[in-house]
Design an enzyme around this catalytic site. Structure first.
Site, short mmCIF file in Angstrom:
data_model
loop_
_atom_site.label_atom_id
_atom_site.label_comp_id
_atom_site.label_asym_id
_atom_site.label_seq_id
_atom_site.Cartn_x
_atom_site.Cartn_y
_atom_site.Cartn_z
N ASP A 91 0.88 -1.16 0.00
CA ASP A 91 0.00 0.00 0.00
C ASP A 91 0.93 1.22 0.00
O ASP A 91 2.10 1.11 0.37
CB ASP A 91 -0.87 -0.04 1.27
CG ASP A 91 -1.68 1.23 1.45
OD1 ASP A 91 -2.28 1.69 0.46
OD2 ASP A 91 -1.70 1.76 2.58
N ASP A 105 -0.07 5.13 0.79
CA ASP A 105 -0.30 6.10 1.87
C ASP A 105 -0.31 5.38 3.22
O ASP A 105 -1.11 4.47 3.44
CB ASP A 105 -1.66 6.79 1.68
CG ASP A 105 -1.71 7.65 0.44
OD1 ASP A 105 -0.91 8.60 0.34
OD2 ASP A 105 -2.54 7.38 -0.46
N SER A 136 -5.41 5.42 -4.16
CA SER A 136 -5.26 6.83 -4.52
C SER A 136 -5.13 7.06 -6.02
O SER A 136 -4.40 6.34 -6.71
CB SER A 136 -4.04 7.41 -3.83
OG SER A 136 -3.78 8.71 -4.30
N ASP A 157 -1.52 -0.44 6.14
CA ASP A 157 -1.67 0.26 7.42
C ASP A 157 -3.14 0.40 7.81
O ASP A 157 -3.44 0.82 8.93
CB ASP A 157 -1.08 1.68 7.35
CG ASP A 157 -1.92 2.58 6.46
OD1 ASP A 157 -2.19 2.17 5.31
OD2 ASP A 157 -2.32 3.66 6.91
C1 BG6 Z 1 -5.78 6.13 0.05
C2 BG6 Z 1 -5.85 6.89 1.35
O1 BG6 Z 1 -4.49 5.68 -0.20
O2 BG6 Z 1 -6.20 6.97 -1.03
C3 BG6 Z 1 -7.25 7.43 1.55
O3 BG6 Z 1 -5.52 6.03 2.42
C4 BG6 Z 1 -7.67 8.28 0.35
O4 BG6 Z 1 -7.32 8.18 2.73
C5 BG6 Z 1 -7.54 7.46 -0.93
O5 BG6 Z 1 -9.02 8.72 0.50
C6 BG6 Z 1 -7.88 8.25 -2.19
O6 BG6 Z 1 -6.92 9.23 -2.39
P1 BG6 Z 1 -6.89 10.24 -3.60
O7 BG6 Z 1 -5.44 10.66 -3.65
O8 BG6 Z 1 -7.33 9.54 -4.84
O9 BG6 Z 1 -7.80 11.37 -3.27
MG MG Z 2 -2.79 3.15 3.58
#
Ligand code: BG6
Ligand code: MG
Length: 210
Positions: free
Chosen positions: A9, A11, A116, A170
């Site tokens: 992962d 973030d 993300s 995480d």
């Molecule tokens: C994840 C985060 O990696 O990405 C989340 O843990 C977040 O908190 C998600 O909402 C989406 O992120 P992004 O960058 O597409 O807005």
């Molecule tokens: Mg994460």
């Protein structure tokens, strides 16, 4: 050897963007009369941007049209991206590069599996855009964690069976996704309570692979 690959992962595992998400969502909350707290922010770990917005809106009594929701999510992302701009190689979690090269030495494949849509940008900022055999992110999937799609796509890209892959996460949503896809979840940090293995720092992963 039992394991043939590792999916990371992004973030919360390879870097910490929590505070940036928090500050950006807090600003959106303020604009619509919601007090968004750090405790609320923990619930957003691993879930997509739109699902994060829905969680934030649970605190609002107003009804928002789909169009308005999309505008709010875009606005949050513009604020968030300004924080991401400041990131550099210094924000990569200690020990990550050493771990990647040790895993490669042991013939394990490595991938990123992130919800993300900013993953490519973050990887570039961290200087590890080309370190992986595969990168699957929020732009490539329909269902965000706890659905296993992101990890299943990564396994396919690596050409490996889920059961031979460790997923380092995480977030509880990510641990659930890994389990649902038949992977072996490894939890890092306090939020990943139900993982098969738990580690405190990246290099501890080598103790699981042996
Ligand atoms: C994840 C985060 O990696 O990405 C989340 O843990 C977040 O908190 C998600 O909402 C989406 O992120 P992004 O960058 O597409 O807005
Ligand atoms: Mg994460």
């Amino acid at each position: 050897m039992k394991y043939r690959g590792v999916i990371f992962d992004l973030d919360g595992v390879l870097c910490s963007t929590d505070e940036y998400h928090y500050l950006a969502w807090k600003e959106i909350g303020e604009a619509i009369g919601i007090d968004f707290t750090r405790a609320d922010n923990h619930r957003l770990r691993g879930v997509s941007r739109m699902e994060s917005l829905e969680i934030l809106l649970e605190k609002s009594e107003q009804d928002f049209s789909q169009e308005k929701k999309e505008l709010l999510a875009e606005r949050k992302n513009r604020i968030y991206r300004k924080y991401l701009e400041r990131m550099s190689e210094k924000d990569l979690v200690p020990g990550a590069l050493e771990l990647f090269s040790e895993l490669k030495k042991r013939n394990l494949k490595i991938a990123v599996g992130s919800s993300s849509k900013n993953a490519g940008f973050i990887l570039e900022k961290l200087g590890i855009r080309d370190a992986f055999d595969a990168v699957v992110d929020g732009n490539d999937i329909e269902h965000s964690k706890p659905h296993p799609e992101v990890f299943l796509n990564a396994a396919e890209a690596l050409g490996l069976e889920p059961g031979s892959i460790l997923v380092l996460e995480d977030a509880e949503a990510g641990i659930e996704a890994a389990r649902a896809g038949g992977f072996v979840p490894v939890g890092i940090g306090p939020a990943a309570g139900s993982a098969v293995f738990r580690i405190d720092k990246l290099s501890d992963l080598l103790g699981i692979i042996k």
